[in-house]
Design a protein around this motif. Sequence first.
Motif, mmCIF file in Angstrom:
data_model
loop_
_atom_site.group_PDB
_atom_site.id
_atom_site.type_symbol
_atom_site.label_atom_id
_atom_site.label_comp_id
_atom_site.label_asym_id
_atom_site.label_seq_id
_atom_site.Cartn_x
_atom_site.Cartn_y
_atom_site.Cartn_z
ATOM 1 N N PRO A 1 -72.004 -43.872 -71.757
ATOM 2 C CA PRO A 1 -72.678 -42.577 -71.926
ATOM 3 C C PRO A 1 -73.432 -42.516 -73.247
ATOM 4 N N VAL A 2 -74.441 -41.664 -73.300
ATOM 5 C CA VAL A 2 -75.198 -41.461 -74.538
ATOM 6 C C VAL A 2 -74.383 -40.545 -75.446
ATOM 7 N N PRO A 3 -74.069 -40.955 -76.659
ATOM 8 C CA PRO A 3 -73.199 -40.150 -77.526
ATOM 9 C C PRO A 3 -73.796 -38.776 -77.834
ATOM 10 N N ASN A 4 -72.970 -37.764 -77.670
ATOM 11 C CA ASN A 4 -73.322 -36.388 -78.051
ATOM 12 C C ASN A 4 -74.577 -35.874 -77.349
ATOM 13 N N ASP A 5 -74.880 -36.410 -76.181
ATOM 14 C CA ASP A 5 -76.071 -35.949 -75.455
ATOM 15 C C ASP A 5 -75.792 -36.041 -73.955
ATOM 16 N N PRO A 6 -75.086 -35.064 -73.399
ATOM 17 C CA PRO A 6 -74.756 -35.124 -71.972
ATOM 18 C C PRO A 6 -75.981 -35.081 -71.065
ATOM 19 N N GLU A 7 -77.043 -34.418 -71.517
ATOM 20 C CA GLU A 7 -78.247 -34.372 -70.676
ATOM 21 C C GLU A 7 -78.866 -35.757 -70.557
ATOM 22 N N ALA A 8 -78.930 -36.504 -71.677
ATOM 23 C CA ALA A 8 -79.450 -37.873 -71.626
ATOM 24 C C ALA A 8 -78.509 -38.785 -70.837
ATOM 25 N N ALA B 1 -70.790 -44.766 -62.370
ATOM 26 C CA ALA B 1 -71.945 -43.965 -62.765
ATOM 27 C C ALA B 1 -71.803 -42.522 -62.278
ATOM 28 N N GLN B 2 -71.267 -42.348 -61.078
ATOM 29 C CA GLN B 2 -71.063 -40.991 -60.565
ATOM 30 C C GLN B 2 -70.025 -40.240 -61.400
ATOM 31 N N ALA B 3 -68.980 -40.930 -61.807
ATOM 32 C CA ALA B 3 -67.964 -40.285 -62.641
ATOM 33 C C ALA B 3 -68.531 -39.896 -64.005
ATOM 34 N N VAL C 1 -70.322 -31.512 -66.681
ATOM 35 C CA VAL C 1 -69.337 -30.572 -67.230
ATOM 36 C C VAL C 1 -69.655 -30.272 -68.693
ATOM 37 N N GLU C 2 -69.924 -31.316 -69.471
ATOM 38 C CA GLU C 2 -70.231 -31.123 -70.891
ATOM 39 C C GLU C 2 -71.522 -30.322 -71.060
ATOM 40 N N LEU C 3 -72.501 -30.605 -70.207
ATOM 41 C CA LEU C 3 -73.771 -29.875 -70.300
ATOM 42 C C LEU C 3 -73.571 -28.398 -69.972
ATOM 43 N N ALA C 4 -72.744 -28.112 -68.969
ATOM 44 C CA ALA C 4 -72.479 -26.710 -68.615
ATOM 45 C C ALA C 4 -71.754 -25.993 -69.751
ATOM 46 N N GLU C 5 -70.835 -26.684 -70.407
ATOM 47 C CA GLU C 5 -70.136 -26.073 -71.537
ATOM 48 C C GLU C 5 -71.090 -25.775 -72.689
ATOM 49 N N LEU C 6 -71.992 -26.704 -72.955
ATOM 50 C CA LEU C 6 -72.960 -26.477 -74.033
ATOM 51 C C LEU C 6 -73.856 -25.292 -73.720
#
Length: 210
Positions: free
Chosen positions: A136-143, A172-174, A181-186
């Motif tokens: 995953p891209v660190p600290n960037d759930p959208e990316a 990749a799906q997970a 989830v992280e994006l929705a929280e942000l």
Amino acid sequence: MQIGSSLPPFTPAPSISSARPLSSDVSPDIARADQAPVAAPQEQQADSAASGREEADRDARSSSGAGKPEPSPQEQRQQQLEIADLVQSDREVRTHEQAHAAVGGQYAGAPTYSFKRGPDGQRYAVSGEVGIDTAPVPNDPEATLRKMEIVLRAALAPIEPSPQDLRVAALAQAQAAQARVELAELRRDKATATDAEGKVDDTARPADES
């Protein structure tokens, strides 16, 4: 993480020995004790010359490959079938791995292959793999979400994904689900902060007017 393809190994055609055993030299007769050896110098020289010619002929046949057995029609047919299978395997493996690499783009590495040498001496690809970045891209759930969508498409790009391809697709799906989830929280935190700022402004406005 790697995604790749692998085909079952093919049964090679029976190997044909290219060397034939050389006949052993015959030792000269031993003279009987009660009989004197009778051999003219000319005959001994002739025997030595003939022996030298025979050895030279054997060396020439060995070096030129003379006497190599030809494959039987059944063996030739089996070799042709094996070559045809290897050609098909090579084409399918290369197409499979190139599909991964093309769709994966910057997140996919170059295809690597394992080869098998056929009866015709040519090398054919029988399995391969493509390295792909699933972190995953660190600290960037959208990316991260955008990246995992590309990884998912790359894993499932071939017509017949391998079991390893399916495992990468599941990963990749997970990762994408976690990123959502992280994006929705942000977004929720951002909306809450915006509402709080609005309430503070509404509370401060009458005091400013007075």
